[in-house]
Design a protein around this motif. Structure first.
Motif, PDB file in Angstrom:
ATOM      1  N   ASP A  10     -17.338  10.483   1.753  1.00  0.00           N
ATOM      2  CA  ASP A  10     -18.561  11.249   1.540  1.00  0.00           C
ATOM      3  C   ASP A  10     -19.324  11.531   2.830  1.00  0.00           C
ATOM      4  OD1 ASP A  10     -17.932  11.213  -1.141  1.00  0.00           O
ATOM      5  OD2 ASP A  10     -19.176   9.463  -1.578  1.00  0.00           O
ATOM      6  N   ALA A  11     -18.964  10.837   3.914  1.00  0.00           N
ATOM      7  CA  ALA A  11     -19.580  11.097   5.218  1.00  0.00           C
ATOM      8  C   ALA A  11     -18.705  11.982   6.092  1.00  0.00           C
ATOM      9  CB  ALA A  11     -19.876   9.778   5.928  1.00  0.00           C
ATOM     10  N   GLY A  12     -17.562  12.428   5.559  1.00  0.00           N
ATOM     11  CA  GLY A  12     -16.668  13.295   6.318  1.00  0.00           C
ATOM     12  C   GLY A  12     -15.554  12.571   7.040  1.00  0.00           C
ATOM     13  N   GLY A  13     -15.499  11.241   6.922  1.00  0.00           N
ATOM     14  CA  GLY A  13     -14.425  10.484   7.556  1.00  0.00           C
ATOM     15  C   GLY A  13     -13.111  10.683   6.834  1.00  0.00           C
ATOM     16  N   ARG A  14     -12.050  10.789   7.583  1.00  0.00           N
ATOM     17  CA  ARG A  14     -10.742  11.082   6.995  1.00  0.00           C
ATOM     18  C   ARG A  14      -9.819   9.874   7.089  1.00  0.00           C
ATOM     19  NH1 ARG A  14      -7.876  15.565   5.530  1.00  0.00           N
ATOM     20  NH2 ARG A  14      -9.618  16.899   6.114  1.00  0.00           N
ATOM     21  N   GLY A  15      -8.926   9.750   6.099  1.00  0.00           N
ATOM     22  CA  GLY A  15      -7.872   8.758   6.148  1.00  0.00           C
ATOM     23  C   GLY A  15      -8.136   7.543   5.285  1.00  0.00           C
ATOM     24  N   GLY A  16      -7.139   6.653   5.254  1.00  0.00           N
ATOM     25  CA  GLY A  16      -7.209   5.470   4.436  1.00  0.00           C
ATOM     26  C   GLY A  16      -7.692   4.255   5.193  1.00  0.00           C
ATOM     27  N   LEU A  17      -7.415   3.092   4.646  1.00  0.00           N
ATOM     28  CA  LEU A  17      -7.856   1.831   5.220  1.00  0.00           C
ATOM     29  C   LEU A  17      -7.095   1.559   6.509  1.00  0.00           C
ATOM     30  CD1 LEU A  17      -9.690  -0.637   4.552  1.00  0.00           C
ATOM     31  CD2 LEU A  17      -7.691  -1.682   3.487  1.00  0.00           C
ATOM     32  N   ALA A  18      -7.816   1.064   7.518  1.00  0.00           N
ATOM     33  CA  ALA A  18      -7.196   0.774   8.805  1.00  0.00           C
ATOM     34  C   ALA A  18      -6.099  -0.278   8.646  1.00  0.00           C
ATOM     35  CB  ALA A  18      -8.247   0.300   9.799  1.00  0.00           C
ATOM     36  N   LEU A  19      -4.996  -0.083   9.337  1.00  0.00           N
ATOM     37  CA  LEU A  19      -3.861  -0.998   9.270  1.00  0.00           C
ATOM     38  C   LEU A  19      -4.298  -2.408   9.659  1.00  0.00           C
ATOM     39  CD1 LEU A  19      -0.774  -1.192   8.838  1.00  0.00           C
ATOM     40  CD2 LEU A  19      -0.524  -0.807  11.308  1.00  0.00           C
ATOM     41  N   GLY A  20      -3.877  -3.387   8.882  1.00  0.00           N
ATOM     42  CA  GLY A  20      -4.206  -4.769   9.165  1.00  0.00           C
ATOM     43  C   GLY A  20      -5.496  -5.256   8.545  1.00  0.00           C
ATOM     44  N   SER A  21      -6.208  -4.404   7.831  1.00  0.00           N
ATOM     45  CA  SER A  21      -7.476  -4.803   7.212  1.00  0.00           C
ATOM     46  C   SER A  21      -7.229  -5.698   6.003  1.00  0.00           C
ATOM     47  CB  SER A  21      -8.267  -3.572   6.767  1.00  0.00           C
ATOM     48  OG  SER A  21      -8.582  -2.735   7.859  1.00  0.00           O
ATOM     49  N   ASP A  22      -8.098  -6.689   5.842  1.00  0.00           N
ATOM     50  CA  ASP A  22      -8.079  -7.515   4.634  1.00  0.00           C
ATOM     51  C   ASP A  22      -8.849  -6.792   3.537  1.00  0.00           C
ATOM     52  OD1 ASP A  22      -6.698  -9.634   5.860  1.00  0.00           O
ATOM     53  OD2 ASP A  22      -8.560 -10.450   6.663  1.00  0.00           O
ATOM     54  N   PHE A  23      -8.320  -6.790   2.320  1.00  0.00           N
ATOM     55  CA  PHE A  23      -8.988  -6.069   1.236  1.00  0.00           C
ATOM     56  C   PHE A  23      -8.731  -6.766  -0.089  1.00  0.00           C
ATOM     57  CE2 PHE A  23      -4.686  -4.376   1.162  1.00  0.00           C
ATOM     58  CZ  PHE A  23      -4.400  -4.304  -0.194  1.00  0.00           C
ATOM     59  N   VAL A  24      -9.578  -6.430  -1.058  1.00  0.00           N
ATOM     60  CA  VAL A  24      -9.355  -6.815  -2.444  1.00  0.00           C
ATOM     61  C   VAL A  24      -9.821  -5.664  -3.328  1.00  0.00           C
ATOM     62  CG1 VAL A  24     -11.567  -8.044  -2.517  1.00  0.00           C
ATOM     63  CG2 VAL A  24      -9.846  -8.528  -4.243  1.00  0.00           C
ATOM     64  N   ILE A  25      -8.950  -5.211  -4.223  1.00  0.00           N
ATOM     65  CA  ILE A  25      -9.298  -4.195  -5.219  1.00  0.00           C
ATOM     66  C   ILE A  25      -9.875  -4.920  -6.428  1.00  0.00           C
ATOM     67  CG2 ILE A  25      -8.401  -2.415  -6.759  1.00  0.00           C
ATOM     68  CD1 ILE A  25      -6.188  -1.908  -4.714  1.00  0.00           C
ATOM     69  N   LEU A  26     -11.020  -4.467  -6.904  1.00  0.00           N
ATOM     70  CA  LEU A  26     -11.626  -5.153  -8.045  1.00  0.00           C
ATOM     71  C   LEU A  26     -12.381  -4.173  -8.926  1.00  0.00           C
ATOM     72  CD1 LEU A  26     -14.710  -7.265  -6.812  1.00  0.00           C
ATOM     73  CD2 LEU A  26     -13.632  -5.505  -5.446  1.00  0.00           C
ATOM     74  N   GLY A  27     -12.397  -4.503 -10.216  1.00  0.00           N
ATOM     75  CA  GLY A  27     -13.143  -3.691 -11.161  1.00  0.00           C
ATOM     76  C   GLY A  27     -12.481  -3.642 -12.526  1.00  0.00           C
ATOM     77  N   ASP A  28     -13.183  -3.039 -13.459  1.00  0.00           N
ATOM     78  CA  ASP A  28     -12.625  -2.698 -14.767  1.00  0.00           C
ATOM     79  C   ASP A  28     -11.803  -1.437 -14.560  1.00  0.00           C
ATOM     80  OD1 ASP A  28     -12.057  -1.788 -17.297  1.00  0.00           O
ATOM     81  OD2 ASP A  28     -14.144  -1.565 -17.936  1.00  0.00           O
ATOM     82  N   LEU A  29     -10.493  -1.578 -14.459  1.00  0.00           N
ATOM     83  CA  LEU A  29      -9.626  -0.447 -14.148  1.00  0.00           C
ATOM     84  C   LEU A  29      -9.214   0.334 -15.392  1.00  0.00           C
ATOM     85  CD1 LEU A  29      -7.330  -1.915 -11.336  1.00  0.00           C
ATOM     86  CD2 LEU A  29      -9.631  -0.915 -11.187  1.00  0.00           C
ATOM     87  N   ASN A  30      -9.601  -0.153 -16.572  1.00  0.00           N
ATOM     88  CA  ASN A  30      -9.318   0.552 -17.830  1.00  0.00           C
ATOM     89  C   ASN A  30      -7.836   0.917 -17.954  1.00  0.00           C
ATOM     90  OD1 ASN A  30     -11.621   0.815 -19.563  1.00  0.00           O
ATOM     91  ND2 ASN A  30     -12.592   2.093 -18.013  1.00  0.00           N
ATOM     92  N   ALA A  31      -6.961  -0.006 -17.535  1.00  0.00           N
ATOM     93  CA  ALA A  31      -5.525   0.257 -17.582  1.00  0.00           C
ATOM     94  C   ALA A  31      -4.792  -1.051 -17.823  1.00  0.00           C
ATOM     95  CB  ALA A  31      -5.054   0.896 -16.281  1.00  0.00           C
ATOM     96  N   ASP A  32      -4.030  -1.101 -18.897  1.00  0.00           N
ATOM     97  CA  ASP A  32      -3.196  -2.256 -19.218  1.00  0.00           C
ATOM     98  C   ASP A  32      -1.749  -1.872 -18.912  1.00  0.00           C
ATOM     99  OD1 ASP A  32      -1.360  -3.884 -20.990  1.00  0.00           O
ATOM    100  OD2 ASP A  32      -3.254  -4.866 -21.475  1.00  0.00           O
ATOM    101  N   PRO A  33      -0.991  -2.730 -18.231  1.00  0.00           N
ATOM    102  CA  PRO A  33       0.374  -2.361 -17.860  1.00  0.00           C
ATOM    103  C   PRO A  33       1.364  -2.376 -19.016  1.00  0.00           C
ATOM    104  CG  PRO A  33      -0.092  -4.605 -17.157  1.00  0.00           C
ATOM    105  CD  PRO A  33      -1.385  -4.041 -17.676  1.00  0.00           C
ATOM    106  N   ILE A  34       0.971  -2.913 -20.171  1.00  0.00           N
ATOM    107  CA  ILE A  34       1.904  -3.063 -21.289  1.00  0.00           C
ATOM    108  C   ILE A  34       1.407  -2.366 -22.546  1.00  0.00           C
ATOM    109  CG2 ILE A  34       3.074  -4.729 -22.794  1.00  0.00           C
ATOM    110  CD1 ILE A  34       2.949  -6.731 -20.505  1.00  0.00           C
ATOM    111  N   ASP A  35       0.132  -2.494 -22.862  1.00  0.00           N
ATOM    112  CA  ASP A  35      -0.411  -2.013 -24.132  1.00  0.00           C
ATOM    113  C   ASP A  35      -1.513  -0.976 -23.890  1.00  0.00           C
ATOM    114  OD1 ASP A  35       1.015  -3.729 -26.090  1.00  0.00           O
ATOM    115  OD2 ASP A  35       0.017  -5.344 -25.007  1.00  0.00           O
ATOM    116  N   GLY A  36      -2.052  -0.485 -24.989  1.00  0.00           N
ATOM    117  CA  GLY A  36      -3.197   0.414 -24.913  1.00  0.00           C
ATOM    118  C   GLY A  36      -2.803   1.844 -24.598  1.00  0.00           C
ATOM    119  N   ASP A  37      -3.813   2.672 -24.384  1.00  0.00           N
ATOM    120  CA  ASP A  37      -3.611   4.082 -24.097  1.00  0.00           C
ATOM    121  C   ASP A  37      -3.457   4.288 -22.594  1.00  0.00           C
ATOM    122  OD1 ASP A  37      -3.978   4.764 -26.855  1.00  0.00           O
ATOM    123  OD2 ASP A  37      -6.146   4.524 -26.564  1.00  0.00           O
ATOM    124  N   GLY A  38      -3.255   5.529 -22.220  1.00  0.00           N
ATOM    125  CA  GLY A  38      -3.164   5.850 -20.800  1.00  0.00           C
ATOM    126  C   GLY A  38      -1.730   5.909 -20.316  1.00  0.00           C
TER     127      GLY A  38
END
Length: 373
Positions: A238-266
């Protein structure tokens, strides 16, 4: 041998969404509503160092955080188990932000269907970050305004006649139904951990075009591309910066992803592909440290589900909520906080008839992972 220092990262869809703007703030002010108090008891019991709260209503732009401060000071910080979060952030959201054109046909746009993210008012179903460690806002990136059509190979919904969305709608429709936020936090060791927070659209309330399933799939793909070197070069924040996460960065993805790998819709291949990627900590994503509980075994009427109740995070028998560290991070322990109906603390999740009850706390369960720092 001394055990390594650890931090606890958690996500919790707290279901503190309300029908009207300002309603949640008014309830928190009176202090006599059961649900927020029960939510606070759950957080106090698990005591995460960093917590993402999905479905916490606010003003949409996150400018007035008075009721978030009230929740922290008058609910979370009180009592023998009180916990303080000196660093907090209300995340600006697309929910309930009226599109300038009708998204689903002709006529004048109207909420909730024509919100850039579904909502009856701006800020409904928003989310917030709480932290015991400093949040590095100067390094923060968000992708709230990134247009869906600008994702290469986007899974845009189609009908027999062609694109479900008009060219005018696609010119204003962001991919993110709330926001995609990269918010770094500085740990006591000086290490920086990138919190990659989101809350994709649920794959429900759709027609044969499967517009919400398509959006959910690509909202997951945004983070998947972001964390893989070279795959996120197309992204513009949103600030105009381009590209993904810098190589070697520590990260954690978190949240209600509304996606089940086995059951449910989607479209399940989106979450399946993410969980299987070697860029994640495999033990947490699919292995022995996959967050689990015994609470899901108390659900009734779920015989059609194929997934194990051990890993469910929702009262409909689904795994929807995730804390997914990158492979550079050592995971020590994990869990889904969900007591079975017969155990102490069950009143936080069940009613007297033994059924899950959203008014007790939430229809989702808090998910946590301990990470060595």
């Amino acid at each position: 041998m001394m055990s390594p220092l650890k931090m606890r990262v958690a996500t919790f869809n707290v279901a503190l969404d309300r029908a009207r703007p300002g309603q949640l703030a008014a309830e928190l002010e009176t202090g006599n509503h059961r649900q927020p108090g029960q939510i606070a008891r759950i957080v106090q019991h698990i005591r995460p160092d960093v917590l993402l709260m999905n479905e916490f209503d606010h003003d949409g732009d996150g400018l007035d955080d008075s009721h978030l401060r009230l929740f922290c000071e008058d609910y979370l910080a009180v009592g023998e188990r009180g916990i303080e979060y000196p660093y907090r952030y209300l995340v600006p959201t697309n929910t309930g932000l009226l599109a300038p054109v009708a998204l689903h046909g002709a006529g004048s746009p109207a909420l909730p269907a024509d919100g850039l993210g579904f909502g009856t008012f701006h800020g409904q179903y928003g989310f917030a970050v709480l932290s015991r460690f400093p949040l590095l806002f100067e390094q923060m990136r968000s992708f709230r305004h990134f247009l869906w059509q600008d994702m290469p190979g986007a899974r845009l919904p189609m009908t027999a006649e062609g694109s479900y969305y008009s060219a005018e709608a696609l010119a204003v429709l962001p991919l993110s139904s709330k926001s995609h936020l990269d918010l770094p936090v500085r740990l006591p060791s000086g290490r920086v951990l990138h919190l990659l927070a989101c809350h994709p659209a649920p794959p429900i309330d759709e027609g044969p075009e499967r517009r919400n399933s398509c959006r959910n799939h690509d909202e997951l793909r945004l983070w998947h591309d972001y964390i893989r070197p070279g795959r996120g070069d197309y992204l513009v924040d949103d600030a105009g910066g381009r590209g993904g996460l810098a190589l070697g960065s520590d990260f954690v993805i978190l949240g209600d992803l509304n996606a089940d790998p086995i059951d449910g819709d989607g479209f399940r291949e989106g979450i399946q592909t993410l969980l299987a990627d070697m860029v994640l900590n495999r033990s947490v994503a699919l292995g022995r440290l996959r967050p689990a509980s015994r609470g899901g075994f108390g659900l009734r009427g779920m015989s059609a589900r194929r997934g194990s109740p051990r890993f469910w995070t929702h009262s409909q028998g689904l795994r929807l909520d995730y804390v997914l560290p990158g492979r550079s991070l050592q995971a020590l322990a994990s869990g889904v906080f969900w007591q079975p109906p017969s155990q102490s603390g069950a009143e936080l999740f069940w009613n007297k008839r033994g059924w899950p009850e959203r008014s007790a706390s939430s229809d989702h369960r808090l998910v946590w992972v301990d990470i060595a720092i």
